[in-house]
Design an enzyme around this catalytic site. Structure first.
Site, mmCIF file in Angstrom:
data_model
loop_
_atom_site.group_PDB
_atom_site.id
_atom_site.type_symbol
_atom_site.label_atom_id
_atom_site.label_comp_id
_atom_site.label_asym_id
_atom_site.label_seq_id
_atom_site.Cartn_x
_atom_site.Cartn_y
_atom_site.Cartn_z
ATOM 1 N N LYS A 129 0.745 -1.423 0.090
ATOM 2 C CA LYS A 129 0.062 -0.026 0.060
ATOM 3 C C LYS A 129 0.783 1.382 -0.119
ATOM 4 C CE LYS A 129 -4.588 1.104 0.397
ATOM 5 N NZ LYS A 129 -5.506 0.460 -0.132
ATOM 6 N N GLY A 180 -19.419 7.715 -1.075
ATOM 7 C CA GLY A 180 -18.283 8.345 -1.905
ATOM 8 C C GLY A 180 -18.844 7.162 -2.992
ATOM 9 N N ASN A 181 -17.469 6.981 -3.802
ATOM 10 C CA ASN A 181 -17.330 6.036 -5.023
ATOM 11 C C ASN A 181 -18.271 4.599 -4.752
ATOM 12 O OD1 ASN A 181 -16.224 8.170 -6.466
ATOM 13 N ND2 ASN A 181 -14.042 7.387 -5.782
ATOM 14 N N VAL A 182 -17.820 4.030 -3.737
ATOM 15 C CA VAL A 182 -18.479 2.649 -3.555
ATOM 16 C C VAL A 182 -19.565 2.875 -3.063
ATOM 17 C CG1 VAL A 182 -18.067 0.395 -2.548
ATOM 18 C CG2 VAL A 182 -16.035 1.799 -3.452
ATOM 19 N N GLY A 231 -20.944 6.454 4.656
ATOM 20 C CA GLY A 231 -20.258 6.812 3.499
ATOM 21 C C GLY A 231 -20.615 6.780 2.103
HETATM 22 P P1 NAI Z 1 -14.445 7.594 -1.245
HETATM 23 O O1 NAI Z 1 -13.278 8.571 -0.931
HETATM 24 O O2 NAI Z 1 -15.016 8.058 -2.711
HETATM 25 O O3 NAI Z 1 -15.556 7.725 -0.388
HETATM 26 C C1 NAI Z 1 -15.307 7.670 0.907
HETATM 27 C C2 NAI Z 1 -16.513 8.746 1.548
HETATM 28 O O4 NAI Z 1 -16.731 8.569 3.135
HETATM 29 C C3 NAI Z 1 -16.471 9.964 1.328
HETATM 30 O O5 NAI Z 1 -17.649 10.619 0.578
HETATM 31 C C4 NAI Z 1 -16.464 10.658 2.616
HETATM 32 O O6 NAI Z 1 -16.818 12.096 2.762
HETATM 33 C C5 NAI Z 1 -17.007 9.775 3.627
HETATM 34 N N1 NAI Z 1 -16.905 9.730 4.993
HETATM 35 C C6 NAI Z 1 -15.430 10.118 5.496
HETATM 36 N N2 NAI Z 1 -15.714 10.059 6.779
HETATM 37 C C7 NAI Z 1 -17.058 9.505 7.196
HETATM 38 C C8 NAI Z 1 -17.845 9.385 8.346
HETATM 39 N N3 NAI Z 1 -17.204 9.411 9.561
HETATM 40 N N4 NAI Z 1 -19.109 8.838 8.214
HETATM 41 C C9 NAI Z 1 -19.754 9.102 7.001
HETATM 42 N N5 NAI Z 1 -19.045 9.044 5.925
HETATM 43 C C10 NAI Z 1 -17.479 9.365 5.861
HETATM 44 O O7 NAI Z 1 -13.866 6.294 -1.169
HETATM 45 P P2 NAI Z 1 -14.229 4.916 -1.963
HETATM 46 O O8 NAI Z 1 -13.516 4.824 -2.978
HETATM 47 O O9 NAI Z 1 -15.734 5.039 -1.939
HETATM 48 O O10 NAI Z 1 -13.956 3.997 -0.536
HETATM 49 C C11 NAI Z 1 -14.744 3.646 0.282
HETATM 50 C C12 NAI Z 1 -13.975 2.675 1.347
HETATM 51 O O11 NAI Z 1 -13.946 1.415 0.681
HETATM 52 C C13 NAI Z 1 -12.591 3.035 1.935
HETATM 53 O O12 NAI Z 1 -12.485 2.414 3.090
HETATM 54 C C14 NAI Z 1 -11.783 2.105 0.629
HETATM 55 O O13 NAI Z 1 -10.459 1.781 1.441
HETATM 56 C C15 NAI Z 1 -12.612 0.838 0.764
HETATM 57 N N6 NAI Z 1 -12.408 0.162 -0.582
HETATM 58 C C16 NAI Z 1 -12.563 1.071 -1.847
HETATM 59 C C17 NAI Z 1 -12.286 0.219 -3.024
HETATM 60 C C18 NAI Z 1 -12.557 1.087 -4.157
HETATM 61 O O14 NAI Z 1 -12.564 0.244 -5.340
HETATM 62 N N7 NAI Z 1 -12.881 2.237 -4.382
HETATM 63 C C19 NAI Z 1 -12.029 -1.171 -3.271
HETATM 64 C C20 NAI Z 1 -11.830 -1.937 -1.724
HETATM 65 C C21 NAI Z 1 -11.993 -1.147 -0.617
#
Ligand code: NAI
Length: 350
Positions: free
Chosen positions: A79, A181-183, A179
């Site tokens: 990582k 975000g993207n996922v 959360g």
């Molecule tokens: P992202 O950055 O697009 O979304 C994360 C979201 O969580 C953001 O909208 C942020 O404002 C929100 N957030 C932060 N703190 C928060 C809280 N206390 N309460 C509620 N929401 C909060 O990230 P993404 O790509 O959606 O990833 C989400 C999680 O999934 C991360 O932990 C990442 O490591 C994990 N992940 C993502 C993968 C991917 O393909 N993008 C693959 C495997 C794991």
């Protein structure tokens, strides 16, 4: 800060990244290369203390070793964690400098997107290194943003886990998504299509409120999401969502979400069992993204990605069944299976 000792072994290599000119400041942790090059995304986050960044890099790299092994990928675990500079910064210069550091490792580490980074950043890395995935896809080849694949794996896992833990299909169940975000947002769309009711939280009001308006989801404060009345809790933000406080407040009887490192500490697995809450282990359900990254790096097509992702939900079900039979946390069962896969490869190579 306490850095939890690695379960397999300490990282093989931890590289300090620092470049005054571009603002690059971070670490690449390579935890294991037994099964193949260490692969794992690059996180950009405003760490106030670089010791936290180092701890994150080590924990996340270790998690990638387990995730890649259990997903049956020919990859080890690694990582990158970068400190987001304060104020305005030159993103191109930063990711080119990062890319040069990746290239210097000569293929020991393969990078891709993670929290805070995107396709455009990986394109900058690709200007200076071959060891990068998550680039725009071309003519049926695997590639592009891994998030939809991650969301698909989480959704399908949640469906089988709901049947196992709650004896029901997702239609009519209430899912609390932490959360958007993207996922998280992609998962919410799939859940809404399946007839689930949604409660969502995200400190980013733009993403959250737009999604709530489209899907008719109820919005709650980020601090309240773990304790809302829901059947399923889906952590899709940052790590550590499951701690003593949040687990005591949980009303949901099933946890299944995308976030990495959901258990704030290993003892939380036992607390979940005590409370009768079924936990679908994070790195098993969220493997869709790395499956896509792996296929892209190895030059495979989308068919290979789809068939490996289709194997996630049956794996989750088998794991939950074994955990129930053995009276052990699904987290421990998953760890044991991943360790057996890595140890088997080590023996075969010896
Ligand atoms: P992202 O950055 O697009 O979304 C994360 C979201 O969580 C953001 O909208 C942020 O404002 C929100 N957030 C932060 N703190 C928060 C809280 N206390 N309460 C509620 N929401 C909060 O990230 P993404 O790509 O959606 O990833 C989400 C999680 O999934 C991360 O932990 C990442 O490591 C994990 N992940 C993502 C993968 C991917 O393909 N993008 C693959 C495997 C794991």
């Amino acid at each position: 800060m306490v850095i939890r000792p690695a379960r397999l072994a300490p990282p093989l290599e931890c590289v300090r990244l620092y470049d005054l000119e571009s603002g690059l400041d971070g670490f690449i942790a390579i935890h294991s290369t037994t099964l193949g090059p260490g692969a794992g995304g690059c996180r950009l986050w405003p760490y106030p203390d670089m010791r936290d960044a180092l701890g994150d890099a080590m924990r996340l790299a270790e998690g990638m070793s387990y995730k890649n092994a259990l997903a049956g990928l020919p990859l080890g675990g690694a990582k990158a964690v970068l400190r987001r500079p304060e104020g305005a910064f030159d993103r191109v210069a930063l990711f080119r400098a990062f890319g040069r550091a990746v290239e210097r490792l000569g293929g020991l580490y393969v990078t891709a997107e993670d929290v805070g980074t995107g396709v455009a950043d990986m394109q900058e890395v690709a200007h200076v290194s071959r060891h990068v995935a998550g680039l725009p896809r071309a003519d049926g080849r695997a590639g592009g943003d891994p998030s939809p694949w991650t969301a698909q794996g989480v959704f399908e896992s949640m469906r089988v886990a709901a049947e196992f833990a709650l004896g029901r299909d997702l239609a009519g169940l209430t899912v609390a998504v932490q959360g958007t975000g993207n996922v998280g947002a992609d998962l919410c769309r799939r859940l809404a299509d399946a007839g689930a009711n949604l409660v969502i939280a995200d400190p980013d009001p733009v993403r959250r409120d737009r999604l709530a308006a489209i899907l008719g989801a109820r919005v709650v404060d980020a601090a309240a999401i773990a304790g809302v009345d829901a059947d399923i809790f889906a952590p899709c933000a940052l790590g550590g969502a499951l701690n003593r406080d949040s687990v005591r407040r949980l009303k949901a009887k099933l946890i299944c979400g995308a976030a990495n490192n959901q258990l704030a500490s290993p003892d939380i697995a036992a607390l979940l069992i005590e409370r009768g809450i079924v936990y679908a282990p994070d790195y098993v359900v969220n493997a869709g993204g790395i499956i896509n990254v792996s296929a892209e790096y190895l030059g495979e097509d989308e068919g290979a990605v789809a068939s490996r992702i289709a194997a996630i939900a049956p794996r989750v079900l088998a794991l939950l069944e074994r955990s129930a039979r053995e009276g052990r946390s699904p987290a421990l069962v998953a760890d044991a299976m991943a360790e057996a896969a890595i140890a088997g490869a080590e023996r075969a190579a010896a």
